[in-house]
Design an enzyme around this catalytic site. Sequence first.
Site, mmCIF file in Angstrom:
data_model
loop_
_atom_site.group_PDB
_atom_site.id
_atom_site.type_symbol
_atom_site.label_atom_id
_atom_site.label_comp_id
_atom_site.label_asym_id
_atom_site.label_seq_id
_atom_site.Cartn_x
_atom_site.Cartn_y
_atom_site.Cartn_z
ATOM 1 N N GLU A 181 -5.246 -5.606 10.427
ATOM 2 C CA GLU A 181 -4.257 -4.566 10.673
ATOM 3 C C GLU A 181 -4.532 -3.902 12.016
ATOM 4 O O GLU A 181 -5.355 -2.982 12.103
ATOM 5 C CB GLU A 181 -4.330 -3.511 9.570
ATOM 6 C CG GLU A 181 -4.058 -4.045 8.188
ATOM 7 C CD GLU A 181 -3.447 -2.984 7.296
ATOM 8 O OE1 GLU A 181 -2.324 -3.201 6.835
ATOM 9 O OE2 GLU A 181 -4.061 -1.929 7.102
ATOM 10 N N SER A 209 3.587 -2.717 10.168
ATOM 11 C CA SER A 209 5.046 -2.708 10.276
ATOM 12 C C SER A 209 5.702 -4.034 9.888
ATOM 13 O O SER A 209 6.676 -4.459 10.508
ATOM 14 C CB SER A 209 5.473 -2.281 11.693
ATOM 15 O OG SER A 209 4.970 -0.984 11.983
ATOM 16 N N GLY A 258 2.522 1.691 10.708
ATOM 17 C CA GLY A 258 3.449 2.807 10.566
ATOM 18 C C GLY A 258 4.153 3.198 11.856
ATOM 19 O O GLY A 258 4.771 4.258 11.944
ATOM 20 N N HIS A 283 -9.394 0.759 5.044
ATOM 21 C CA HIS A 283 -8.098 0.957 5.712
ATOM 22 C C HIS A 283 -8.290 1.840 6.944
ATOM 23 O O HIS A 283 -9.105 2.773 6.919
ATOM 24 C CB HIS A 283 -7.101 1.595 4.732
ATOM 25 C CG HIS A 283 -5.692 1.552 5.244
ATOM 26 N ND1 HIS A 283 -5.222 2.455 6.153
ATOM 27 C CD2 HIS A 283 -4.677 0.693 4.996
ATOM 28 C CE1 HIS A 283 -3.960 2.153 6.444
ATOM 29 N NE2 HIS A 283 -3.609 1.094 5.754
ATOM 30 N N GLY A 322 2.944 -1.295 4.258
ATOM 31 C CA GLY A 322 2.965 0.127 3.937
ATOM 32 C C GLY A 322 4.390 0.590 3.688
ATOM 33 O O GLY A 322 4.943 0.449 2.598
ATOM 34 N N GLY A 323 5.016 1.111 4.739
ATOM 35 C CA GLY A 323 6.351 1.707 4.632
ATOM 36 C C GLY A 323 7.372 0.864 3.880
ATOM 37 O O GLY A 323 8.099 1.369 3.009
ATOM 38 N N ASN A 336 0.866 -1.182 0.000
ATOM 39 C CA ASN A 336 0.000 0.000 0.000
ATOM 40 C C ASN A 336 0.900 1.228 0.000
ATOM 41 O O ASN A 336 1.545 1.529 0.999
ATOM 42 C CB ASN A 336 -0.879 -0.043 1.266
ATOM 43 C CG ASN A 336 -1.695 1.228 1.443
ATOM 44 O OD1 ASN A 336 -1.830 2.024 0.514
ATOM 45 N ND2 ASN A 336 -2.227 1.423 2.650
ATOM 46 N N TRP A 337 0.932 1.916 -1.141
ATOM 47 C CA TRP A 337 1.865 3.047 -1.268
ATOM 48 C C TRP A 337 1.356 4.299 -0.554
ATOM 49 O O TRP A 337 2.075 5.284 -0.458
ATOM 50 C CB TRP A 337 2.108 3.364 -2.748
ATOM 51 C CG TRP A 337 2.840 2.284 -3.498
ATOM 52 C CD1 TRP A 337 3.260 1.073 -2.989
ATOM 53 C CD2 TRP A 337 3.243 2.302 -4.870
ATOM 54 N NE1 TRP A 337 3.895 0.351 -3.971
ATOM 55 C CE2 TRP A 337 3.900 1.083 -5.137
ATOM 56 C CE3 TRP A 337 3.108 3.226 -5.908
ATOM 57 C CZ2 TRP A 337 4.415 0.766 -6.393
ATOM 58 C CZ3 TRP A 337 3.622 2.914 -7.156
ATOM 59 C CH2 TRP A 337 4.277 1.702 -7.393
ATOM 60 N N LYS A 338 0.110 4.272 -0.129
ATOM 61 C CA LYS A 338 -0.500 5.443 0.521
ATOM 62 C C LYS A 338 -0.303 6.688 -0.354
ATOM 63 O O LYS A 338 -0.340 6.571 -1.576
ATOM 64 C CB LYS A 338 0.066 5.623 1.927
ATOM 65 C CG LYS A 338 0.024 4.321 2.733
ATOM 66 C CD LYS A 338 0.240 4.540 4.194
ATOM 67 C CE LYS A 338 0.349 3.198 4.895
ATOM 68 N NZ LYS A 338 0.301 3.284 6.336
ATOM 69 N N GLU A 374 -6.620 4.180 8.114
ATOM 70 C CA GLU A 374 -6.411 5.622 7.904
ATOM 71 C C GLU A 374 -7.669 6.263 7.306
ATOM 72 O O GLU A 374 -7.974 7.413 7.584
ATOM 73 C CB GLU A 374 -5.178 5.845 7.011
ATOM 74 C CG GLU A 374 -3.893 5.580 7.794
ATOM 75 C CD GLU A 374 -2.700 5.175 6.950
ATOM 76 O OE1 GLU A 374 -2.729 5.329 5.721
ATOM 77 O OE2 GLU A 374 -1.722 4.676 7.559
HETATM 78 C C1 PEP Z 1 -0.601 -0.256 5.879
HETATM 79 O O1 PEP Z 1 -0.490 0.771 5.247
HETATM 80 O O2 PEP Z 1 -1.624 -0.930 5.694
HETATM 81 C C2 PEP Z 1 0.467 -0.662 6.783
HETATM 82 C C3 PEP Z 1 0.351 -1.809 7.420
HETATM 83 O O3 PEP Z 1 1.520 0.192 6.945
HETATM 84 P P1 PEP Z 1 2.951 -0.142 7.636
HETATM 85 O O4 PEP Z 1 3.452 -1.419 7.001
HETATM 86 O O5 PEP Z 1 3.811 1.037 7.318
HETATM 87 O O6 PEP Z 1 2.716 -0.327 9.088
#
Ligand code: PEP
Length: 252
Positions: free
Chosen positions: A168, A214, A174, A96, A235-236, A9-11, A98
Amino acid sequence: MRKAYIAGNWKMNMTPGKGAAFASELAKAAKDAGADVKIMVAPPFVTIPAVIDALKGSDIIVAAQNMNDHKSGAYTGEVAPEMLKDLGVNTVILGHSERRSYYGETDEFINRKVLLAIEEGMDVVLCVGETLEEREEGKLEEVLSAQLSGDLMNVSAEAMSHITIAYEPVWAIGTGKTATPEDADSAHAFIRSFVAKLYSSDIAENLIIQYGGSVNASNVKALMAKENIDGALVGGASLSVEKFLPIITYNK
Ligand code: PEP
């Protein structure tokens, strides 16, 4: 047998130019390394066409991070599923955390989008998960049950083959904090048993449940070794080949 499914997920990262360059590099690296998991990337809307172009000839799936709950109309700034499909996008991430926390998305709203995505023949990665406060108050199962029953309301048994669940925990997204593989596995086992109650044990057995929060090169193997963890939503660590390649080749 559930095939491992790893998604990035590039956000709100990657311009069309950067996204295309990164996607080409990723496709080459994945091929050279013999990656044999299902891989998906979810760029921002405006970056999608460039990434689709860059990934021609690759098996990497391009998904959207969101979509609107209407087919078309006066919804300024929104994107309809038909627009995504016209680009060749058949998968969408919905719910999600966010979107839930920054944009006030409720289970009822997410459910409308899930139903529309299914009606449009799309695949959905549906995110669920608890906040730290909810976990500390012992409400994990209550929260997951409410999210799953709300988000999947009126989704037919046949449509469930188009649904992937991403567990999640909000406190792990994050933050660098990951649920232990044991904690994640037990949440996944709960989700699977809840889906068995909502649908059937067959549907639950075939359901792909990704873990997100993460995920990185150092923890992916231990997470993926767990019986109920079938993939990851990253994500990251999905934003560079150096970090994402070890995740999509965790089984090599
Ligand atoms: C996400 O964006 O769904 C996510 C899990 O981010 P991260 O891996 O950065 O925690």
